[in-house]
Design a protein around this motif. Structure first.
Motif, PDB file in Angstrom:
ATOM      1  N   UNK A  55       0.786  -1.231   0.000  1.00 33.93           N
ATOM      2  CA  UNK A  55       0.000   0.000   0.000  1.00 33.93           C
ATOM      3  C   UNK A  55       0.817   1.278   0.000  1.00 33.93           C
ATOM      4  N   UNK A  56       2.136   1.161   0.056  1.00 37.71           N
ATOM      5  CA  UNK A  56       2.981   2.350   0.084  1.00 37.71           C
ATOM      6  C   UNK A  56       2.962   3.023  -1.279  1.00 37.71           C
ATOM      7  N   UNK A  57       2.675   4.312  -1.282  1.00 33.78           N
ATOM      8  CA  UNK A  57       2.687   5.112  -2.507  1.00 33.78           C
ATOM      9  C   UNK A  57       3.697   6.226  -2.316  1.00 33.78           C
ATOM     10  N   UNK A  58       4.626   6.326  -3.234  1.00 37.18           N
ATOM     11  CA  UNK A  58       5.625   7.398  -3.177  1.00 37.18           C
ATOM     12  C   UNK A  58       5.586   8.128  -4.512  1.00 37.18           C
ATOM     13  N   UNK A  59       5.361   9.420  -4.450  1.00 36.34           N
ATOM     14  CA  UNK A  59       5.279  10.243  -5.647  1.00 36.34           C
ATOM     15  C   UNK A  59       6.507  11.111  -5.786  1.00 36.34           C
ATOM     16  N   UNK A  60       6.974  11.327  -7.005  1.00 39.31           N
ATOM     17  CA  UNK A  60       8.113  12.230  -7.197  1.00 39.31           C
ATOM     18  C   UNK A  60       7.740  13.692  -6.957  1.00 39.31           C
ATOM     19  N   UNK A  61       6.448  14.010  -7.094  1.00 35.50           N
ATOM     20  CA  UNK A  61       5.937  15.350  -6.808  1.00 35.50           C
ATOM     21  C   UNK A  61       4.659  15.200  -5.990  1.00 35.50           C
ATOM     22  N   UNK A  62       4.311  16.240  -5.285  1.00 35.49           N
ATOM     23  CA  UNK A  62       3.109  16.201  -4.447  1.00 35.49           C
ATOM     24  C   UNK A  62       1.867  16.005  -5.316  1.00 35.49           C
ATOM     25  N   UNK A  63       0.926  15.175  -4.855  1.00 32.79           N
ATOM     26  CA  UNK A  63      -0.304  14.972  -5.626  1.00 32.79           C
ATOM     27  C   UNK A  63      -1.180  16.221  -5.607  1.00 32.79           C
ATOM     28  N   UNK A  64      -2.035  16.329  -6.595  1.00 35.56           N
ATOM     29  CA  UNK A  64      -2.994  17.433  -6.640  1.00 35.56           C
ATOM     30  C   UNK A  64      -3.983  17.285  -5.486  1.00 35.56           C
ATOM     31  N   UNK A  65      -4.730  18.325  -5.204  1.00 31.91           N
ATOM     32  CA  UNK A  65      -5.601  18.394  -4.040  1.00 31.91           C
ATOM     33  C   UNK A  65      -6.567  17.218  -3.916  1.00 31.91           C
ATOM     34  N   UNK A  66      -7.267  16.879  -4.968  1.00 30.61           N
ATOM     35  CA  UNK A  66      -8.256  15.800  -4.879  1.00 30.61           C
ATOM     36  C   UNK A  66      -7.559  14.470  -4.613  1.00 30.61           C
ATOM     37  N   UNK A  67      -6.491  14.189  -5.346  1.00 36.13           N
ATOM     38  CA  UNK A  67      -5.760  12.928  -5.145  1.00 36.13           C
ATOM     39  C   UNK A  67      -5.168  12.868  -3.746  1.00 36.13           C
ATOM     40  N   UNK A  68      -4.671  14.002  -3.251  1.00 35.42           N
ATOM     41  CA  UNK A  68      -4.128  14.052  -1.890  1.00 35.42           C
ATOM     42  C   UNK A  68      -5.223  13.712  -0.887  1.00 35.42           C
ATOM     43  N   UNK A  69      -6.366  14.334  -1.013  1.00 31.90           N
ATOM     44  CA  UNK A  69      -7.472  14.084  -0.095  1.00 31.90           C
ATOM     45  C   UNK A  69      -7.944  12.650  -0.116  1.00 31.90           C
ATOM     46  N   UNK A  70      -7.938  12.036  -1.293  1.00 35.46           N
ATOM     47  CA  UNK A  70      -8.378  10.645  -1.416  1.00 35.46           C
ATOM     48  C   UNK A  70      -7.447   9.683  -0.686  1.00 35.46           C
ATOM     49  N   UNK A  71      -6.214  10.078  -0.473  1.00 34.17           N
ATOM     50  CA  UNK A  71      -5.274   9.207   0.242  1.00 34.17           C
ATOM     51  C   UNK A  71      -5.712   8.944   1.678  1.00 34.17           C
ATOM     52  N   UNK A  72      -6.553   9.803   2.218  1.00 31.75           N
ATOM     53  CA  UNK A  72      -6.986   9.645   3.604  1.00 31.75           C
ATOM     54  C   UNK A  72      -8.176   8.698   3.747  1.00 31.75           C
ATOM     55  N   UNK A  73      -8.803   8.300   2.647  1.00 32.47           N
ATOM     56  CA  UNK A  73      -9.944   7.375   2.713  1.00 32.47           C
ATOM     57  C   UNK A  73      -9.481   6.034   3.259  1.00 32.47           C
ATOM     58  N   UNK A  74     -10.009   5.647   4.401  1.00 30.97           N
ATOM     59  CA  UNK A  74      -9.656   4.375   5.018  1.00 30.97           C
ATOM     60  C   UNK A  74      -8.259   4.341   5.621  1.00 30.97           C
ATOM     61  N   UNK A  75      -7.627   5.503   5.734  1.00 35.56           N
ATOM     62  CA  UNK A  75      -6.243   5.570   6.204  1.00 35.56           C
ATOM     63  C   UNK A  75      -6.159   5.750   7.717  1.00 35.56           C
ATOM     64  N   UNK A  76      -5.037   5.349   8.244  1.00 33.26           N
ATOM     65  CA  UNK A  76      -4.648   5.631   9.619  1.00 33.26           C
ATOM     66  C   UNK A  76      -3.413   6.515   9.511  1.00 33.26           C
ATOM     67  N   UNK A  77      -3.517   7.757   9.973  1.00 29.69           N
ATOM     68  CA  UNK A  77      -2.402   8.704   9.890  1.00 29.69           C
ATOM     69  C   UNK A  77      -1.408   8.385  11.014  1.00 29.69           C
ATOM     70  N   UNK A  78      -0.157   8.207  10.649  1.00 36.71           N
ATOM     71  CA  UNK A  78       0.896   7.967  11.635  1.00 36.71           C
ATOM     72  C   UNK A  78       1.700   9.243  11.813  1.00 36.71           C
ATOM     73  N   UNK A  79       1.757   9.727  13.049  1.00 37.31           N
ATOM     74  CA  UNK A  79       2.451  10.986  13.339  1.00 37.31           C
ATOM     75  C   UNK A  79       3.271  10.828  14.620  1.00 37.31           C
ATOM     76  N   UNK A  80       4.350  10.056  14.559  1.00 37.11           N
ATOM     77  CA  UNK A  80       5.161   9.825  15.761  1.00 37.11           C
ATOM     78  C   UNK A  80       6.152  10.970  16.019  1.00 37.11           C
ATOM     79  N   UNK A  81       5.620  12.183  16.081  1.00 36.53           N
ATOM     80  CA  UNK A  81       6.450  13.370  16.221  1.00 36.53           C
ATOM     81  C   UNK A  81       7.103  13.477  17.591  1.00 36.53           C
ATOM     82  N   UNK A  82       8.234  14.156  17.634  1.00 40.21           N
ATOM     83  CA  UNK A  82       8.904  14.481  18.889  1.00 40.21           C
ATOM     84  C   UNK A  82       7.977  15.410  19.671  1.00 40.21           C
ATOM     85  N   UNK A  83       7.525  15.006  20.858  1.00 36.64           N
ATOM     86  CA  UNK A  83       6.563  15.829  21.598  1.00 36.64           C
ATOM     87  C   UNK A  83       7.032  17.258  21.858  1.00 36.64           C
ATOM     88  N   UNK A  84       8.287  17.449  22.204  1.00 39.56           N
ATOM     89  CA  UNK A  84       8.763  18.807  22.483  1.00 39.56           C
ATOM     90  C   UNK A  84       8.699  19.682  21.238  1.00 39.56           C
TER      91      UNK A  84
END
Length: 143
Positions: free
Chosen positions: A23-52
């Motif tokens: 399921x990994x998708x890697x684009x050489x350029x950022x997707x357009x708005x609609x395609x970007x938004x569609x990536x979130x359908x059924x997705x689990x966003x992973x954001x393991x950011x440094x808390x500080x």
């Protein structure tokens, strides 16, 4: 970013690309708005950011995901973590290791229906809170 940081990111992305993760998708350029938004359908966003670093820092991918109803797994004691806790729209974790992230993902998947419902609530509330009409009203009063 510094060249050293850029090199590190390129190395990490190359390793991720070579992993063959399903399921990994890697684009050489950022997707357009609609395609970007569609990536979130059924997705689990992973954001393991440094808390500080993200204690008060807004992260676009988390906000974009939540506004589209995608739940999130993120670091506790961070801005996205507070959103997850506020809306029950995902899972937070404190052990920022591969094992800690994997356990949080497992917990999210085990409560998928619940966190998706929380993400839908977050989408409604955040869209209302961040509606550009609020800025327009402030600017209109300032005149």
């Amino acid at each position: 970013a510094s060249e050293g940081h850029g090199r590190n990111v390129r190395q990490v992305l190359a390793k991720l690309s070579a992993s063959g993760a399903p399921g990994l998708i890697m684009d050489p350029v950022a997707p357009q708005s609609i395609a970007y938004g569609e990536r979130f359908n059924g997705a689990l966003v992973l954001a393991p950011y440094e808390p500080a670093a993200f204690a008060d820092g807004v992260t676009g991918v988390v906000l974009d995901g939540l506004l589209r109803g995608a739940p999130c797994v993120t670091s506790a004691d961070s801005w996205p973590g507070r959103l997850v806790e506020r809306f029950g729209c995902g899972v937070t974790f404190s052990e920022r290791t591969p094992r800690g992230l994997a356990a949080a993902i497992d917990a999210a998947l085990a409560n998928w229906d619940g966190i998706c419902a929380g993400a839908q609530e977050a989408a409604r509330a955040l869209a209302a809170e961040h509606d550009p009409v609020h800025l327009a009203r402030v600017l209109a009063r300032a005149e």
